[in-house]
Write a protein that holds these residues in place. Structure first.
Motif, mmCIF file in Angstrom:
data_model
loop_
_atom_site.group_PDB
_atom_site.id
_atom_site.type_symbol
_atom_site.label_atom_id
_atom_site.label_comp_id
_atom_site.label_asym_id
_atom_site.label_seq_id
_atom_site.Cartn_x
_atom_site.Cartn_y
_atom_site.Cartn_z
ATOM 1 N N ALA A 181 0.859 -1.184 0.000
ATOM 2 C CA ALA A 181 0.000 0.000 0.000
ATOM 3 C C ALA A 181 0.892 1.229 0.000
ATOM 4 N N GLY A 182 0.597 2.195 -0.864
ATOM 5 C CA GLY A 182 1.450 3.382 -0.935
ATOM 6 C C GLY A 182 0.801 4.489 -1.742
ATOM 7 N N ALA A 183 1.607 5.472 -2.084
ATOM 8 C CA ALA A 183 1.129 6.610 -2.868
ATOM 9 C C ALA A 183 2.279 7.125 -3.720
ATOM 10 N N ALA A 184 1.948 7.730 -4.869
ATOM 11 C CA ALA A 184 2.941 8.261 -5.801
ATOM 12 C C ALA A 184 2.686 9.744 -6.032
ATOM 13 N N TYR A 185 3.793 10.483 -6.255
ATOM 14 C CA TYR A 185 3.738 11.927 -6.484
ATOM 15 C C TYR A 185 4.630 12.249 -7.686
ATOM 16 N N ASP A 186 4.086 12.883 -8.725
ATOM 17 C CA ASP A 186 4.900 13.291 -9.863
ATOM 18 C C ASP A 186 5.865 14.391 -9.455
ATOM 19 N N ILE A 187 7.079 14.319 -9.984
ATOM 20 C CA ILE A 187 8.081 15.354 -9.752
ATOM 21 C C ILE A 187 8.002 16.357 -10.891
ATOM 22 N N PRO A 188 7.699 17.629 -10.604
ATOM 23 C CA PRO A 188 7.514 18.610 -11.679
ATOM 24 C C PRO A 188 8.793 18.826 -12.457
ATOM 25 N N GLY A 189 8.641 19.039 -13.744
ATOM 26 C CA GLY A 189 9.775 19.313 -14.612
ATOM 27 C C GLY A 189 10.494 18.083 -15.117
ATOM 28 N N VAL A 190 10.165 16.893 -14.606
ATOM 29 C CA VAL A 190 10.803 15.650 -15.058
ATOM 30 C C VAL A 190 9.700 14.673 -15.434
ATOM 31 N N PRO A 191 9.201 14.708 -16.659
ATOM 32 C CA PRO A 191 8.100 13.818 -17.053
ATOM 33 C C PRO A 191 8.453 12.357 -16.825
ATOM 34 N N GLY A 192 7.534 11.621 -16.227
ATOM 35 C CA GLY A 192 7.714 10.200 -15.991
ATOM 36 C C GLY A 192 8.317 9.853 -14.655
ATOM 37 N N LEU A 193 8.939 10.820 -13.949
ATOM 38 C CA LEU A 193 9.595 10.539 -12.672
ATOM 39 C C LEU A 193 8.647 10.838 -11.520
ATOM 40 N N PHE A 249 8.652 5.151 -18.822
ATOM 41 C CA PHE A 249 9.291 5.518 -20.081
ATOM 42 C C PHE A 249 8.324 6.171 -21.053
ATOM 43 N N ASN A 250 7.080 5.694 -21.087
ATOM 44 C CA ASN A 250 6.084 6.272 -21.996
ATOM 45 C C ASN A 250 5.371 7.380 -21.235
ATOM 46 N N ASN A 251 5.989 8.590 -21.229
ATOM 47 C CA ASN A 251 5.478 9.661 -20.378
ATOM 48 C C ASN A 251 4.905 10.823 -21.172
ATOM 49 N N ALA A 252 4.359 10.532 -22.349
ATOM 50 C CA ALA A 252 3.714 11.607 -23.113
ATOM 51 C C ALA A 252 2.550 12.168 -22.317
ATOM 52 N N PRO A 253 2.323 13.466 -22.379
ATOM 53 C CA PRO A 253 1.220 14.042 -21.609
ATOM 54 C C PRO A 253 -0.108 13.486 -22.075
ATOM 55 N N PRO A 254 -1.090 13.375 -21.174
ATOM 56 C CA PRO A 254 -2.398 12.847 -21.566
ATOM 57 C C PRO A 254 -3.064 13.751 -22.587
ATOM 58 N N PRO A 255 -3.903 13.186 -23.448
ATOM 59 C CA PRO A 255 -4.571 14.017 -24.460
ATOM 60 C C PRO A 255 -5.471 15.030 -23.779
ATOM 61 N N PRO A 256 -5.627 16.211 -24.396
ATOM 62 C CA PRO A 256 -6.500 17.223 -23.798
ATOM 63 C C PRO A 256 -7.939 16.747 -23.804
ATOM 64 N N PRO A 257 -8.730 17.236 -22.868
ATOM 65 C CA PRO A 257 -10.147 16.834 -22.860
ATOM 66 C C PRO A 257 -10.845 17.310 -24.117
ATOM 67 N N PRO A 258 -11.857 16.599 -24.556
ATOM 68 C CA PRO A 258 -12.559 17.008 -25.786
ATOM 69 C C PRO A 258 -13.187 18.388 -25.622
ATOM 70 N N ALA A 259 -13.140 19.135 -26.705
ATOM 71 C CA ALA A 259 -13.711 20.483 -26.666
ATOM 72 C C ALA A 259 -15.229 20.392 -26.510
ATOM 73 N N PRO A 260 -15.790 21.305 -25.761
ATOM 74 C CA PRO A 260 -17.252 21.279 -25.609
ATOM 75 C C PRO A 260 -17.953 21.493 -26.941
ATOM 76 N N HIS A 261 -19.098 20.847 -27.082
ATOM 77 C CA HIS A 261 -19.851 20.966 -28.329
ATOM 78 C C HIS A 261 -20.394 22.389 -28.480
ATOM 79 N N VAL A 262 -20.037 22.999 -29.566
ATOM 80 C CA VAL A 262 -20.483 24.362 -29.848
ATOM 81 C C VAL A 262 -21.331 24.344 -31.106
ATOM 82 N N VAL A 263 -22.526 24.867 -31.020
ATOM 83 C CA VAL A 263 -23.400 24.959 -32.187
ATOM 84 C C VAL A 263 -22.951 26.136 -33.037
ATOM 85 N N VAL A 264 -22.513 25.822 -34.238
ATOM 86 C CA VAL A 264 -22.034 26.867 -35.139
ATOM 87 C C VAL A 264 -23.229 27.489 -35.849
ATOM 88 N N PRO A 265 -23.414 28.770 -35.729
ATOM 89 C CA PRO A 265 -24.556 29.398 -36.414
ATOM 90 C C PRO A 265 -24.390 29.291 -37.923
#
Length: 385
Positions: A181-193, A249-265
């Motif tokens: 049982a434990g917990a993990a904390y990302d280290i800023p500035g070092v992706p994946g660490l 090793f595979n530390n690519a940033p997560p994809p951005p959330p989908p853009a909200p649906h906008v009704v185009v006039p």
């Protein structure tokens, strides 16, 4: 007391503010950690069925402080689940002997035990966002493991009798299991660490036995036990409190959330373009649609017009699913164009001046998700050219 203090220290580390929100691992990673090792009192028995001491004498070993560490490699599946293989090492000092070896009391002792082995672990990262805690910068994890450990007890003796010849020198192995049982904390500035803190509880099966060598002086009254006496141990339980580092090793940033649906006039229509709208899955003209067609027919007689284009469209929903739906929408758009053409002819527009086309759900006025009923896309455009 030592267990309580260690648990308090572990709780404090987990409660500290972390650097950033730890992320779910997708792909391979390596992990290493080390820390404090505490072994519960362990019982043992010495005796040789072939001697006068065949029944053996019992005792217990009290352990002091120790240390442990591990190195592992694993793979994360991106959904919180991780699998890993671990190599581990621990070492603990024996501080007291009790029971028959110490004439019923506890006597200071000398010696140490050390172990090494490997585990296969299954772990799960807990996404606190599932519980509405999106701003909590911690990713807890839990896991279990199973493997094999070798344990060696070296030169364990009662201090009051003096140092004997080396004994307890045999090394034996056994099945082992652990809870994590434990917990993990990302280290800023070092992706994946990531920094990890964790508690582990390990149990190793008994039946670990060794043959003592030379003369034994474990008993308080200096009773000698013969060479070849066997020493067997019961199950060994260990508490471990560790601090470590993990790198994915595979530390690519997560994809951005989908853009909200906008009704185009709908875009502004040219002065000589008219829009006729239809009900879902219909090609007949409503009263309002007939009014629009009449305006287009009247305009064609007051301006110089060489050709009238009548283009039919549908939204991207369909009365029939799959590829059949695409073909159906194409036919529906053409039927709508023909309905408008027939009305224009009825109002006096020459048939030879009218060109019709059906485009299905192409060129929507309003961008929508797939299979969406959008009234502004169910239309016919009348373009005077």
């Amino acid at each position: 007391m030592r267990i309580r203090n260690a648990l308090l220290a572990m709780t404090s580390m987990v409660a500290l503010p972390s650097f950033a929100m730890a992320s779910t691992i997708t792909g391979p990673y390596v992990d290493m950690a080390g820390g404090y090792n505490l072994v519960q009192h362990q019982q043992f028995r010495q005796g040789n069925p072939g001697t006068s001491h065949g029944r053996g004498i019992g005792g217990n070993a009290h352990s002091g402080t120790g240390f442990n560490g591990y190195l592992s490699t694993g793979y994360g599946f991106g959904n919180g689940l991780r699998l890993e293989i671990e190599g581990t090492y621990n070492q603990t000092h024996i501080t007291r002997l009790g029971g028959a070896f110490a004439a019923g009391g506890n006597r200071k002792a000398h010696g140490k035990s050390e172990g090494w082995g490997g585990f296969a672990n299954v772990l799960y990262d807990i996404d606190l966002g599932m519980f509405g805690l999106n701003d909590v910068p911690v990713t807890p994890f839990v896991g279990i493991g199973a493997g094999y450990m070798w344990q060696r007890y070296r030169k364990v003796y009662n201090r009051s009798t003096g140092r004997p010849d080396p004994n307890f020198n045999n090394t034996q192995g056994g099945f082992a299991a652990q809870f994590i049982a434990g917990a993990a904390y990302d280290i800023p500035g070092v992706p994946g660490l990531a920094l990890t803190t964790q508690y582990r509880f390990m149990g190793q099966t008994g039946s670990m036995s060794g043959v003592t060598s030379g003369r034994q002086y474990l008993h308080n009254n200096n009773e000698n036990h013969g060479k070849g006496d066997r020493v067997s141990f019961n199950t060994r339980y260990t508490h471990q409190f560790m601090l470590g580092l993990r790198y994915a090793f595979n530390n690519a940033p997560p994809p951005p959330p989908p853009a909200p649906h906008v009704v185009v006039p709908p875009p502004a229509q040219a002065a000589r373009t008219y829009l006729v709208f239809f009900d879902w899955d219909k090609s007949n003209l409503t009263g309002r649609a007939r009014d629009i067609v009449a305006q287009a027919a009247q305009a064609s007689t007051h301006v110089q017009t060489t050709r009238i284009e009548v283009n039919g469209y549908t939204d991207n929903s369909a009365a029939h699913p799959g590829p059949r739906g695409e073909k159906y929408n194409m036919g529906l758009s053409l039927r709508r164009a023909n309905s408008v053409k027939a009305e224009l002819i009825r109002l006096g527009v020459p048939a030879t001046a009218i060109d019709i086309h059906g485009y299905g759900d192409a060129n929507p006025l309003v961008a929508t998700a797939k299979n969406t009923r959008e009234p502004q896309n169910r239309r016919v455009e009348i373009i005077l050219k």
